[in-house]
Design a protein around this motif. Structure first.
Motif, mmCIF file in Angstrom:
data_model
loop_
_atom_site.group_PDB
_atom_site.id
_atom_site.type_symbol
_atom_site.label_atom_id
_atom_site.label_comp_id
_atom_site.label_asym_id
_atom_site.label_seq_id
_atom_site.Cartn_x
_atom_site.Cartn_y
_atom_site.Cartn_z
ATOM 1 N N UNK A 1 0.859 -1.172 0.000
ATOM 2 C CA UNK A 1 0.000 0.000 0.000
ATOM 3 C C UNK A 1 0.899 1.227 0.000
ATOM 4 N N UNK A 2 1.112 1.741 -1.199
ATOM 5 C CA UNK A 2 1.957 2.925 -1.358
ATOM 6 C C UNK A 2 1.134 4.150 -0.968
ATOM 7 N N UNK A 3 1.789 5.289 -0.850
ATOM 8 C CA UNK A 3 1.087 6.479 -0.358
ATOM 9 C C UNK A 3 -0.066 6.891 -1.267
ATOM 10 N N UNK A 4 0.052 6.600 -2.570
ATOM 11 C CA UNK A 4 -1.065 7.007 -3.438
ATOM 12 C C UNK A 4 -2.330 6.212 -3.099
ATOM 13 N N UNK A 5 -2.161 4.942 -2.801
ATOM 14 C CA UNK A 5 -3.333 4.129 -2.400
ATOM 15 C C UNK A 5 -3.875 4.626 -1.060
ATOM 16 N N UNK A 6 -2.950 4.953 -0.164
ATOM 17 C CA UNK A 6 -3.385 5.446 1.157
ATOM 18 C C UNK A 6 -4.185 6.742 0.978
ATOM 19 N N UNK A 7 -3.689 7.613 0.089
ATOM 20 C CA UNK A 7 -4.418 8.865 -0.177
ATOM 21 C C UNK A 7 -5.806 8.579 -0.748
ATOM 22 N N UNK A 8 -5.858 7.581 -1.605
ATOM 23 C CA UNK A 8 -7.124 7.290 -2.276
ATOM 24 C C UNK A 8 -8.160 6.669 -1.336
ATOM 25 N N UNK A 9 -7.730 5.672 -0.560
ATOM 26 C CA UNK A 9 -8.754 4.933 0.207
ATOM 27 C C UNK A 9 -8.753 5.273 1.701
ATOM 28 N N UNK A 10 -7.669 5.886 2.176
ATOM 29 C CA UNK A 10 -7.621 6.274 3.591
ATOM 30 C C UNK A 10 -7.074 5.163 4.492
ATOM 31 N N UNK A 11 -6.549 5.588 5.628
ATOM 32 C CA UNK A 11 -5.887 4.647 6.540
ATOM 33 C C UNK A 11 -6.817 3.540 7.080
ATOM 34 N N UNK A 12 -8.080 3.860 7.461
ATOM 35 C CA UNK A 12 -8.925 2.773 7.987
ATOM 36 C C UNK A 12 -9.071 1.614 6.996
ATOM 37 N N UNK A 13 -9.215 1.944 5.724
ATOM 38 C CA UNK A 13 -9.362 0.896 4.708
ATOM 39 C C UNK A 13 -8.047 0.113 4.539
ATOM 40 N N UNK A 14 -6.932 0.850 4.625
ATOM 41 C CA UNK A 14 -5.617 0.188 4.501
ATOM 42 C C UNK A 14 -5.455 -0.812 5.647
ATOM 43 N N UNK A 15 -5.862 -0.398 6.830
ATOM 44 C CA UNK A 15 -5.762 -1.284 7.988
ATOM 45 C C UNK A 15 -6.626 -2.523 7.760
ATOM 46 N N UNK A 16 -7.843 -2.275 7.297
ATOM 47 C CA UNK A 16 -8.773 -3.400 7.060
ATOM 48 C C UNK A 16 -8.168 -4.381 6.041
ATOM 49 N N UNK A 17 -7.639 -3.842 4.946
ATOM 50 C CA UNK A 17 -7.096 -4.724 3.906
ATOM 51 C C UNK A 17 -5.854 -5.464 4.411
ATOM 52 N N UNK A 18 -5.066 -4.768 5.229
ATOM 53 C CA UNK A 18 -3.857 -5.409 5.774
ATOM 54 C C UNK A 18 -4.256 -6.571 6.676
ATOM 55 N N UNK A 19 -5.186 -6.325 7.578
ATOM 56 C CA UNK A 19 -5.579 -7.376 8.516
ATOM 57 C C UNK A 19 -6.248 -8.537 7.786
ATOM 58 N N UNK A 20 -7.007 -8.221 6.739
ATOM 59 C CA UNK A 20 -7.638 -9.288 5.952
ATOM 60 C C UNK A 20 -6.592 -10.178 5.293
ATOM 61 N N UNK A 21 -5.477 -9.559 4.910
ATOM 62 C CA UNK A 21 -4.454 -10.323 4.179
ATOM 63 C C UNK A 21 -3.658 -11.243 5.109
ATOM 64 N N UNK A 22 -3.556 -10.877 6.377
ATOM 65 C CA UNK A 22 -2.716 -11.655 7.283
ATOM 66 C C UNK A 22 -3.485 -12.851 7.847
ATOM 67 N N UNK A 23 -2.798 -13.965 7.927
ATOM 68 C CA UNK A 23 -3.412 -15.157 8.509
ATOM 69 C C UNK A 23 -3.750 -14.887 9.984
ATOM 70 N N UNK A 24 -5.019 -15.016 10.366
ATOM 71 C CA UNK A 24 -5.394 -14.659 11.749
ATOM 72 C C UNK A 24 -4.763 -15.565 12.819
#
Ligand SMILES: NC(=[NH2+])NCCC[C@H](N)C(=O)O
Length: 399
Positions: free
Chosen positions: A277-300
């Protein structure tokens, strides 16, 4: 009224009496100067009111056992081992080796302790390493075109062992760089202790260069390539299978904050489908979404390693760093990200790297150190929304 005061008084006295009983970690770590005989006779509580932790093991240290044996057998549930790794040879600028001691002088321990009063902290000092002839030979023959390969390997080999030791003795560890070259040893040691691991690399840079693709020859731009199975063959003379047999699966790596990716790095990231998640994606979707996508990607089921390069933050909050890139995360964004990771309760290892006290003026250095401390504070327990523990909840009287 009198009954109420008397009850409160009793409660306080009881609490004071109980707080003299220490769990094994507190008995060993906080009372390290006591003679062994006193330590052995220390009355151990299954729940220690000094650190508020319940020991996983309350193995008796009586019967004349020495303190080092006792030390090895105990892992307090919320205990943090800290190692300083003053390694500066992964890049060309002097000063980054001063960061571990500077953070200590800036009250690292107190900051962490006050943000989480149940945390038992043990500082292991600064890592030492020695370069041997085999590494020098590898450097001469295979890796002479990158800088300080032998030092890099020697330091990381020592760090791997240190991380394994810290995780035997603590529930979490923190490695303070130094430059980001130490990310290899820190994650590799973590992977040896916990093979099922996810890695969140928070950085302006991808640090996934190979010796054949690096334009700078600086090995702090390469540590991730030592960790992924798919790139191992490119380091075939480094003996990685012996020193770091466990690799990180490429789907368990997530980058956040990138904004300065070398062309070959971009190629590698895209070829292997690595999530970033480069800064352009962060700018586009915002930090809460980045967090959500990151946590979704990691094996729980996995533990998490967070490798935080201070240059992920914008240079107005982290100016004293060797490869600053403007347009980074705000401090608030950085804090939100580490809070969310911490809230998973799966973070087991953390790096904080690339603070360079020799860059910028006094104010820059102070700002950078303070930002680093804020990140660590939130990483290890501080809640902006407030919380209470270890207080007299009877203060408002009973209803
Ligand atoms: N951890 C860092 N600050 N890395 C900067 C790396 C910069 C550049 N990509 C290089 O390989 O030289």
């Amino acid at each position: 009224m009198i009954v109420l005061i008397w009850q409160r008084c009793c409660r306080r006295r009881r609490r004071r009496r109980r707080s003299r009983r220490l769990c094994l970690s507190c008995a060993i770590l906080s009372e390290a100067n006591r003679p062994a005989s006193m330590l052995a006779s220390q009355k151990l509580a299954s729940r220690c009111l000094r650190c508020l932790v319940r020991c996983k093991s309350t193995t008796s240290i009586g019967s004349g056992s020495n303190s080092s044996r006792a030390k090895a057998s105990v892992v307090a549930e919320q205990s943090l081992g800290i190692i300083g790794v003053p390694f500066a040879k992964g890049q060309g600028k002097q000063g980054v080796e001063l960061a571990p001691d500077l953070l200590r002088q800036s009250n690292l321990r107190q900051v962490l302790q006050s943000s989480h009063d149940g945390l038992v902290i043990r500082d292991y000092g600064n890592l030492q390493y020695a370069v041997d002839e085999t590494l020098l030979q590898q450097q001469r023959v295979h890796y002479h075109h990158i800088r300080n390969y032998a030092d890099f390997m020697a330091c990381n080999r020592a760090l791997i062992e240190q991380v394994k030791l810290m995780l035997q003795q603590n529930s979490q560890f923190l490695a303070i760089g130094g430059d980001h070259a130490i990310g290899f040893g820190s994650v590799a040691g973590h992977l040896q202790h916990t093979p099922n691991l996810s890695l969140v690399w928070i950085d302006a840079h991808a640090d996934i260069n190979l010796h054949s693709t690096s334009q700078s020859g600086n090995i702090h731009g390469m540590p991730v390539s030592f960790l992924l199975e798919q790139l191992r063959t490119t380091w075939q003379h480094a003996g990685l299978n012996e020193i770091a047999p466990n690799c990180l699966p490429k789907d368990q790596l997530v980058y956040i904050g990138l904004r300065d990716i070398d062309p070959y790095e971009a190629f590698i990231l895209n070829k292997f489908g690595i999530r970033y998640y480069a800064m352009d994606t962060i700018d586009r979707v915002g930090v809460p979404k980045i967090i959500e996508m990151t946590l979704d990607a990691l094996n729980p089921q996995n533990k998490i390693h967070v490798s935080f390069d201070i240059d992920a933050l914008d240079s107005n909050v982290a100016p004293s760093t060797g490869t600053a890139v403007r347009g980074g995360l705000t401090l608030r964004e950085g804090i939100s990200i580490v809070e969310a990771l911490r809230d998973t309760k799966r973070v087991q290892g953390v790096d904080l790297v690339e603070i360079n006290p020799k860059l910028g003026n006094e104010r820059d250095v102070r700002t950078t150190v303070e930002s680093g401390l804020e990140i660590l504070k939130s990483m290890f327990g501080y809640r902006r929304s407030g919380h209470w523990s270890n207080i007299d909840t009877g203060i408002l009287g009973s209803d």
